[in-house]
Design an enzyme around this catalytic site. Structure first.
Site, PDB file in Angstrom:
ATOM      1  N   HIS A  71       0.864  -1.181   0.000  1.00 19.67           N
ATOM      2  CA  HIS A  71       0.000   0.000   0.000  1.00 19.67           C
ATOM      3  C   HIS A  71       0.897   1.226   0.000  1.00 19.67           C
ATOM      4  CE1 HIS A  71      -3.125   2.858   1.072  1.00 19.67           C
ATOM      5  NE2 HIS A  71      -4.045   1.894   0.957  1.00 19.67           N
ATOM      6  N   ASP A  72       0.858   1.987  -1.109  1.00 21.92           N
ATOM      7  CA  ASP A  72       1.813   3.080  -1.251  1.00 21.92           C
ATOM      8  C   ASP A  72       1.588   4.207  -0.240  1.00 21.92           C
ATOM      9  OD1 ASP A  72      -0.570   3.811  -2.460  1.00 21.92           O
ATOM     10  OD2 ASP A  72       0.360   4.765  -4.210  1.00 21.92           O
ATOM     11  N   HIS A 117      -7.601  20.361 -51.581  1.00 20.88           N
ATOM     12  CA  HIS A 117      -7.369  18.975 -52.036  1.00 20.88           C
ATOM     13  C   HIS A 117      -5.882  18.774 -52.377  1.00 20.88           C
ATOM     14  CE1 HIS A 117     -11.782  18.862 -52.495  1.00 20.88           C
ATOM     15  NE2 HIS A 117     -11.620  20.041 -53.060  1.00 20.88           N
ATOM     16  N   SER A 166      20.429  13.472 -43.786  1.00 18.25           N
ATOM     17  CA  SER A 166      20.354  12.055 -44.141  1.00 18.25           C
ATOM     18  C   SER A 166      21.755  11.465 -44.109  1.00 18.25           C
ATOM     19  CB  SER A 166      19.745  11.881 -45.544  1.00 18.25           C
ATOM     20  OG  SER A 166      19.920  10.561 -46.010  1.00 18.25           O
ATOM     21  N   ARG A 198     -16.043   3.977  -6.515  1.00 14.40           N
ATOM     22  CA  ARG A 198     -14.747   3.924  -7.213  1.00 14.40           C
ATOM     23  C   ARG A 198     -14.270   2.481  -7.315  1.00 14.40           C
ATOM     24  NH1 ARG A 198      -9.211   4.705  -4.929  1.00 14.40           N
ATOM     25  NH2 ARG A 198      -8.471   4.888  -7.047  1.00 14.40           N
TER      26      ARG A 198
END
Length: 481
Positions: A83-84, A156, A286, A326
């Site tokens: 359990h943190d 386009h 490149s 929850r």
């Protein structure tokens, strides 16, 4: 070798490679757990003020040790307790023995967990908003500088009526302005969870204060105010509603879509050699093709913006499956999705600021592209001029149609230049307007009200938006590649 251990495990590139120090710290363990301790201190102070038996010495002891967290001990405690929050309660209590009995008094894990998340979200927005403002400011300068420069419009991705370079930038700015308002609203709508207890009923605090409802409400108000929030959510389950996360991350995902569109446009224009992002003197485009100038910053923005948009699915799914008051299946997901959304937004804004501070425009290339297409676009103007000179509209239309198709064949089938203008000049039919051709083909007569639109847009919508951030505009971004 010594020091190589760090490279033997996965590191998120969001932090190790890209994110700013301030955003990385905002979601760090150091900030998270010191905030937990500060929240325990605020709770103790408020409980003391409202009459609970808590001493100044206990609070002083907690404040003295707010920053010195023994993370090793906390990790050992969490392995043992699974359990943190309780692991950090025990770790804090170890260095605050006199305060140990009142640490976390009446609270549930979400008192520190959720309230800390809300603080991090608020502070995350406070980091992002000035960065977004700087991007908007740089683009506004760019739009104003090039508001009169004609350029081919594209619909386009085919050549269309002319616009201006500055007007196109205003399309980007309009979306960013929407994002600014969205982020500011999401930030301002954030409330504190406050002190609500295990299922949001405040039952534990009502018991602590022996049924005094007014004191429980005052406790909630005091802690909320001390934490820097104007309001707390009046009702919660064990957690604040996960719809809040949806609201916050949707504004960031929307920003991601904007950045992707802007940087895609820049990449397309770079291919046309009309606009380029900054390119360092010794930068390599490149490894195989030394002549290349790849738009790597814009590509990075697009790559990370996709991730930012994709993260939106997490809070939507999480909010939809929170059962009743929850369920804990939100926790692991939120540990990833909340920080990553803010870290990613932080990175794309820093990178986009760097791009917008050094955009390069090539007017001669733009002019050449206009010359290539403008004769076709000017045909209506030529017809009108011939009619005004006494010609028949239908006869002129047929002449132009035939000449246009011949010129188009040269362009498409022979790979030649658009020679429609030369064909018009050679045809005796058009002798009455030969002296007008230069004026009829002046690109500035094809851009409509674009410059005026830019001026009004920047004045009425952009500059007022930036006013609150005037003191934070000078920072420039040197991108670490």
């Amino acid at each position: 070798m010594e020091g190589d251990e760090e490279f033997m495990k996965y590191r998120s590139p969001l932090v190790s490679r890209y994110a700013s120090k301030e955003m990385a710290f905002n979601f760090s363990d150091k900030k998270k757990f010191t905030t937990w301790r500060k929240l325990w201190i605020l709770l103790a102070k408020a409980e003391k003020e409202l009459g609970l038996p808590i001493t100044d010495a206990q609070i002083q002891e907690m404040e003295t040790h707010a920053e010195d967290i023994d993370f090793t001990m906390a990790a050992e405690q969490e392995r043992k307790l699974r359990h943190d929050v309780m692991a950090h309660v025990h770790t804090f209590a170890h260095c605050c023995p006199s305060a140990a009995p009142i640490i976390h008094l009446g609270a549930t894990s979400c008192y520190v967990g959720d309230n800390t998340d809300l603080i991090m979200l608020r502070d995350g927005f406070d980091i992002l908003l000035p960065k977004l403002a700087r991007v908007i400011d740089r683009l506004a300068e760019f739009a104003d500088k090039y508001k009169d420069l004609p350029t081919l419009g594209f619909t386009h991705y085919q050549p269309a009526q002319l616009t201006t370079v500055g007007k196109r930038a205003c399309l980007w700015l309009q979306d960013l302005a929407m994002d600014m308002r969205n982020l500011q609203r999401a930030r301002d709508d954030l409330r504190f969870r406050g002190v609500k207890g295990t299922t949001g009923t405040q039952a534990s605090f009502l018991q602590l204060f022996q049924g005094d409802h007014d004191k429980v409400e005052e406790l909630d108000r005091k802690v909320t105010e001390m934490a820097g929030f104007r309001k707390a959510y009046l009702v919660t389950g064990q957690t604040y509603s996960r719809k809040v996360d949806v609201d916050c991350l949707s504004s960031l995902a929307s920003l991601g879509s904007t950045v992707h569109k802007i940087c895609t446009d820049i990449r397309l224009l770079a291919n046309l050699k009309e606009i380029e992002e900054p390119f360092e003197k010794e930068q390599i485009g490149s490894s195989a093709m030394p002549y290349k100038r790849n738009p790597m910053r814009a590509e990075r923005c697009c790559s990370l913006a996709r991730h930012l948009v994709a993260l939106m699915a997490d809070p939507l799914q999480t909010a939809s499956v929170q059962w009743l008051e929850r369920t804990l299946d939100d926790s692991a997901n939120r540990r990833i999705s909340l920080p990553e959304s803010f870290l990613t937004a932080d990175i794309v804004l820093s990178t986009l600021q760097n791009i917008t501070e050094g955009l390069v425009v090539y007017p001669k290339v733009i002019e050449r592209h206009i010359r290539h297409e403008l004769p076709f676009m000017a045909t209506e103007n030529i017809i009108m001029a011939m009619v005004q000179a006494g010609g028949n509209r239908q006869d002129c239309h047929e002449k132009i149609r035939v000449l246009s198709q011949e010129a188009a064949a040269v362009v498409k089938q022979e790979g030649g230049d658009n020679d429609l203008l030369a064909r018009v000049q050679r045809d005796p039919y058009f002798t009455p307007i030969l002296g007008q051709l230069d004026a009829l083909l002046d690109p500035s007569t094809f851009i409509g009200r674009a410059p005026q639109q830019v001026t009004r847009f920047l004045s009425e919508e952009i500059r007022p938006l930036l006013e609150p951030f005037k003191s934070k505009m000078d920072l420039r971004i040197e991108l670490e590649l």
